[in-house]
Design a protein around this motif. Structure first.
Motif, PDB file in Angstrom:
ATOM      1  N   ASP A 142       0.811  -1.221   0.000  1.00 37.16           N
ATOM      2  CA  ASP A 142       0.000   0.000   0.000  1.00 37.16           C
ATOM      3  C   ASP A 142       0.845   1.273   0.000  1.00 37.16           C
ATOM      4  O   ASP A 142       0.332   2.380   0.174  1.00 37.16           O
ATOM      5  CB  ASP A 142      -0.945   0.009   1.207  1.00 37.16           C
ATOM      6  CG  ASP A 142      -0.192  -0.099   2.530  1.00 37.16           C
ATOM      7  OD1 ASP A 142       1.018  -0.424   2.486  1.00 37.16           O
ATOM      8  OD2 ASP A 142      -0.818   0.123   3.584  1.00 37.16           O
ATOM      9  N   ALA A 143       2.172   1.119  -0.209  1.00 42.43           N
ATOM     10  CA  ALA A 143       3.061   2.280  -0.184  1.00 42.43           C
ATOM     11  C   ALA A 143       3.156   2.906  -1.573  1.00 42.43           C
ATOM     12  O   ALA A 143       2.858   2.278  -2.591  1.00 42.43           O
ATOM     13  CB  ALA A 143       4.447   1.887   0.297  1.00 42.43           C
ATOM     14  N   GLU A 144       3.599   4.165  -1.600  1.00 41.79           N
ATOM     15  CA  GLU A 144       3.784   4.888  -2.848  1.00 41.79           C
ATOM     16  C   GLU A 144       5.250   4.801  -3.298  1.00 41.79           C
ATOM     17  O   GLU A 144       6.145   4.674  -2.461  1.00 41.79           O
ATOM     18  CB  GLU A 144       3.409   6.363  -2.672  1.00 41.79           C
ATOM     19  CG  GLU A 144       1.941   6.617  -2.381  1.00 41.79           C
ATOM     20  CD  GLU A 144       1.063   6.278  -3.568  1.00 41.79           C
ATOM     21  OE1 GLU A 144       1.514   6.503  -4.716  1.00 41.79           O
ATOM     22  OE2 GLU A 144      -0.051   5.763  -3.353  1.00 41.79           O
ATOM     23  N   PRO A 145       5.493   4.876  -4.596  1.00 42.49           N
ATOM     24  CA  PRO A 145       6.885   4.971  -5.052  1.00 42.49           C
ATOM     25  C   PRO A 145       7.523   6.250  -4.508  1.00 42.49           C
ATOM     26  O   PRO A 145       6.844   7.252  -4.272  1.00 42.49           O
ATOM     27  CB  PRO A 145       6.751   5.044  -6.584  1.00 42.49           C
ATOM     28  CG  PRO A 145       5.391   4.551  -6.885  1.00 42.49           C
ATOM     29  CD  PRO A 145       4.532   4.888  -5.706  1.00 42.49           C
ATOM     30  N   VAL A 146       8.837   6.216  -4.308  1.00 42.43           N
ATOM     31  CA  VAL A 146       9.572   7.353  -3.764  1.00 42.43           C
ATOM     32  C   VAL A 146      10.488   7.900  -4.846  1.00 42.43           C
ATOM     33  O   VAL A 146      11.257   7.150  -5.462  1.00 42.43           O
ATOM     34  CB  VAL A 146      10.396   6.947  -2.526  1.00 42.43           C
ATOM     35  CG1 VAL A 146      11.214   8.130  -2.012  1.00 42.43           C
ATOM     36  CG2 VAL A 146       9.477   6.406  -1.436  1.00 42.43           C
ATOM     37  N   ARG A 147      10.388   9.200  -5.081  1.00 45.52           N
ATOM     38  CA  ARG A 147      11.207   9.829  -6.114  1.00 45.52           C
ATOM     39  C   ARG A 147      12.692   9.612  -5.833  1.00 45.52           C
ATOM     40  O   ARG A 147      13.174   9.813  -4.723  1.00 45.52           O
ATOM     41  CB  ARG A 147      10.886  11.333  -6.168  1.00 45.52           C
ATOM     42  CG  ARG A 147      11.759  12.154  -7.109  1.00 45.52           C
ATOM     43  CD  ARG A 147      11.235  12.181  -8.513  1.00 45.52           C
ATOM     44  NE  ARG A 147      12.117  12.983  -9.354  1.00 45.52           N
ATOM     45  CZ  ARG A 147      11.987  14.303  -9.560  1.00 45.52           C
ATOM     46  NH1 ARG A 147      10.972  14.945  -8.990  1.00 45.52           N
ATOM     47  NH2 ARG A 147      12.816  14.959 -10.349  1.00 45.52           N
ATOM     48  N   TYR A 148      13.411   9.175  -6.838  1.00 48.17           N
ATOM     49  CA  TYR A 148      14.856   8.969  -6.751  1.00 48.17           C
ATOM     50  C   TYR A 148      15.520  10.317  -6.940  1.00 48.17           C
ATOM     51  O   TYR A 148      15.481  10.903  -8.021  1.00 48.17           O
ATOM     52  CB  TYR A 148      15.251   7.995  -7.862  1.00 48.17           C
ATOM     53  CG  TYR A 148      16.714   7.636  -7.986  1.00 48.17           C
ATOM     54  CD1 TYR A 148      17.171   6.384  -7.581  1.00 48.17           C
ATOM     55  CD2 TYR A 148      17.631   8.505  -8.559  1.00 48.17           C
ATOM     56  CE1 TYR A 148      18.500   6.013  -7.727  1.00 48.17           C
ATOM     57  CE2 TYR A 148      18.963   8.154  -8.702  1.00 48.17           C
ATOM     58  CZ  TYR A 148      19.387   6.908  -8.288  1.00 48.17           C
ATOM     59  OH  TYR A 148      20.702   6.544  -8.449  1.00 48.17           O
ATOM     60  N   GLU A 149      16.122  10.853  -5.881  1.00 50.17           N
ATOM     61  CA  GLU A 149      16.699  12.191  -5.919  1.00 50.17           C
ATOM     62  C   GLU A 149      18.181  12.196  -6.255  1.00 50.17           C
ATOM     63  O   GLU A 149      18.672  13.092  -6.918  1.00 50.17           O
ATOM     64  CB  GLU A 149      16.475  12.896  -4.574  1.00 50.17           C
ATOM     65  CG  GLU A 149      15.003  13.146  -4.247  1.00 50.17           C
ATOM     66  CD  GLU A 149      14.350  14.181  -5.145  1.00 50.17           C
ATOM     67  OE1 GLU A 149      15.072  14.908  -5.861  1.00 50.17           O
ATOM     68  OE2 GLU A 149      13.110  14.263  -5.140  1.00 50.17           O
ATOM     69  N   ARG A 150      18.915  11.222  -5.751  1.00 54.89           N
ATOM     70  CA  ARG A 150      20.353  11.165  -6.035  1.00 54.89           C
ATOM     71  C   ARG A 150      20.859   9.744  -5.891  1.00 54.89           C
ATOM     72  O   ARG A 150      20.240   8.905  -5.227  1.00 54.89           O
ATOM     73  CB  ARG A 150      21.142  12.083  -5.105  1.00 54.89           C
ATOM     74  CG  ARG A 150      21.281  11.573  -3.670  1.00 54.89           C
ATOM     75  CD  ARG A 150      22.393  12.329  -2.952  1.00 54.89           C
ATOM     76  NE  ARG A 150      22.581  11.910  -1.579  1.00 54.89           N
ATOM     77  CZ  ARG A 150      23.407  10.951  -1.194  1.00 54.89           C
ATOM     78  NH1 ARG A 150      24.079  10.265  -2.095  1.00 54.89           N
ATOM     79  NH2 ARG A 150      23.550  10.649   0.089  1.00 54.89           N
ATOM     80  N   ALA A 151      21.990   9.492  -6.524  1.00 56.38           N
ATOM     81  CA  ALA A 151      22.595   8.167  -6.444  1.00 56.38           C
ATOM     82  C   ALA A 151      23.201   7.943  -5.065  1.00 56.38           C
ATOM     83  O   ALA A 151      23.688   8.885  -4.441  1.00 56.38           O
ATOM     84  CB  ALA A 151      23.685   8.040  -7.505  1.00 56.38           C
ATOM     85  N   PRO A 152      23.199   6.707  -4.589  1.00 54.66           N
ATOM     86  CA  PRO A 152      23.999   6.394  -3.402  1.00 54.66           C
ATOM     87  C   PRO A 152      25.467   6.333  -3.811  1.00 54.66           C
ATOM     88  O   PRO A 152      25.842   5.593  -4.718  1.00 54.66           O
ATOM     89  CB  PRO A 152      23.472   5.028  -2.962  1.00 54.66           C
ATOM     90  CG  PRO A 152      22.890   4.424  -4.197  1.00 54.66           C
ATOM     91  CD  PRO A 152      22.416   5.549  -5.062  1.00 54.66           C
TER      92      PRO A 152
END
Length: 383
Positions: A132-142
Motif C-alpha cells: 500500500d506504499a507509494e513509489p519514492v522519487r529517486y533524488e540522487r545516487a547512493p
C-alpha cells in the motif's frame, strides 16, 4: 608506469557548448541536442576518420547516449561509441578511456568528452516498499554503502570546511573571484573560439557581474544550520556538453598536428565520506608517478564544485588559491556533472594552445573530485 613519450596521445581540438542553468535557456535541449553539434563540429575538423566516440553521462536517457548523439551528428554508422559513468568524473573518465586505447593498440582519431542535461533527465522512482506504499522519487545516487555515512555532497563540503578551517568569508571571497574572472573573460571573448553556439543559447548563462562579498554574505547556509556552504559559494546545477578530438602520438607527428600532449592521467580513491578531497588523492598520485613540480604548472583547473572543497584541496597540495581557474571556474561557469571534466580540458586547450595568455605557458593540470571519494587528475603539455 607512465605512457612513453612517443605513444602519448595528443588533444588536437576542443569544443564545448555554452553552459546553461538547469531550467534555463537549455531546459528543452536533451542530451543528444547538446552533444551532437559538438561531435559534428569536431568530426568536421578532424584530419582523418573518427575511430571511436567515448562520452561520459550521468543519469541521462539510458541506452547509449554516445551512440545516439554520434549518429545524430552524422558520423558514419560504423563508428563505435561508448558511454561511461563515473559521476562528476565521467567526462575525464571518457577521455581516460580514449587515452588508454590510443596509447596501446589503437591509432587514428577519437572523440571523447561528456554531456549533462539536468533539465531533461528522466524522473525515476524507488519501488514501493509495501503493497500500500507509494513509489519514492529517486533524488540522487547512493555514492557509498550506508555504513560509510554517504553524506550529501553539500553536507560533506560543510564537514570538509569545518575540519580544514575553511571559513565562510574565505569561501565567499573565492566565489566572487571566480565570477569576476569569468565575467571579465566573457567580456573580452576568451571563450568565443571554444563555443559551439546552440539555437537556444550562445553564451554561458551563469556568470554574475554583480556578485560582491557583501552580497554573498547575505546567503543562508544551504545544507544545514551552522554550515558555511551556500547556493552562491558553490556551483550550480547545469546543462552542457564538451568534447575533445585526440589521436595517438604517431598520427599527430605524421600530420604535423599541435595541441595538448597527455603526459599522464590518474584516478585515485580516498575517504568515501569526504568526496570533495578526491582531487588531493589524484594529484598526489600523479605527482608521484610523473615527478612533476606543482610550482611549474602554468594553468591549473581544479573543478570548483564547492569553494570549501576546492580550497581545502589547494591548501593540502600547497597551491596558492589565486592560481586556480585563472579565467573563472565551475562556481561561475557551472558544473554540468558528466561534462565538467571535459570542459576543464577544453579550457586548458584554449589557455595553452588556442589563445595562450602567457607566451611560455606549457603545462596544464586538471583535477576533479568524484562522489564516493574518488578523484581524477590529468597532466598535459602544449606542443
Amino acid at each position: 608506469m607512465m605512457i612513453p613519450v612517443e605513444r602519448r596521445p595528443v588533444i588536437v581540438d576542443a569544443l564545448r557548448t555554452p553552459i546553461g542553468t538547469s531550467g534555463g535557456a537549455l531546459r528543452d535541449v536533451d542530451v543528444t541536442g547538446l552533444l551532437a553539434p559538438v561531435l559534428a563540429e569536431l568530426a568536421r575538423h578532424s584530419p582523418g576518420p573518427i575511430g571511436e566516440v567515448s562520452i561520459g553521462n550521468v543519469r541521462g536517457p539510458g541506452g547509449n547516449p554516445a551512440r545516439v548523439a554520434a549518429l545524430a551528428a552524422g558520423l558514419p554508422v560504423d563508428v563505435p561509441a561508448i558511454t561511461v559513468d563515473r559521476q562528476c568524473g565521467s567526462g575525464l573518465a571518457a577521455l581516460e578511456h580514449s587515452v588508454a586505447m590510443l596509447s596501446g593498440l589503437h591509432e587514428g582519431f577519437h572523440i571523447a568528452g561528456g554531456v549533462q542535461s539536468a533539465s531533461t533527465q528522466p524522473w525515476t522512482f524507488w519501488p514501493p516498499t509495501a503493497p500500500d506504499a507509494e513509489p519514492v522519487r529517486y533524488e540522487r545516487a547512493p555514492f557509498t554503502p550506508a555504513s560509510f555515512g554517504d553524506p550529501d555532497m553539500g553536507v560533506a563540503a560543510d564537514l570538509v570546511a569545518a575540519e580544514c578551517g575553511i571559513t565562510r568569508e574565505r569561501q565567499d571571497a573565492y566565489a566572487v573571484r571566480s565570477h569576476q574572472r569569468a565575467v571579465a573573460s566573457q567580456a573580452v571573448g576568451l571563450f568565443d573560439d571554444e563555443l559551439v553556439a546552440l539555437p537556444a543559447l550562445d553564451h554561458d548563462e551563469r556568470p554574475r557581474a554583480g556578485f560582491t562579498v557583501e552580497r554573498l554574505a547575505r546567503f543562508r547556509p544551504a545544507f544545514g544550520p551552522g554550515g558555511t556552504c551556500t547556493a552562491a559559494n558553490c556551483c550550480g546545477v547545469n546543462d552542457g556538453a564538451a568534447a575533445l578530438l585526440l589521436c595517438d602520438g604517431a598520427t599527430a607527428q605524421r600530420h604535423g598536428l599541435h595541441g595538448l600532449r597527455v603526459i599522464d592521467v590518474v584516478t585515485a580513491a580516498g575517504r568515501p565520506d569526504r568526496p570533495g578531497l578526491g582531487i588531493t588523492a589524484a594529484v598526489g598520485k600523479l605527482v608521484e608517478r610523473t615527478g612533476v613540480n606543482l610550482a611549474s604548472i602554468d594553468v591549473i583547473d581544479f573543478n570548483e564544485a564547492f569553494a570549501a572543497q576546492v580550497l581545502a584541496c589547494l591548501d593540502q597540495l600547497r597551491i596558492d588559491e589565486e592560481r586556480n581557474c585563472p579565467q573563472g571556474g565551475a562556481i561561475a561557469l557551472g558544473h554540468p556533472w558528466a561534462a565538467s571534466g571535459a570542459v576543464q580540458l577544453v579550457r586548458l586547450f584554449t589557455q595553452l594552445v588556442r589563445s595562450p595568455q602567457q607566451p611560455d605557458a606549457r603545462l596544464g593540470l586538471a583535477g576533479i573530485a568524484i562522489g564516493g571519494g574518488q578523484g581524477t587528475a590529468m597532466l598535459v603539455e602544449a606542443i
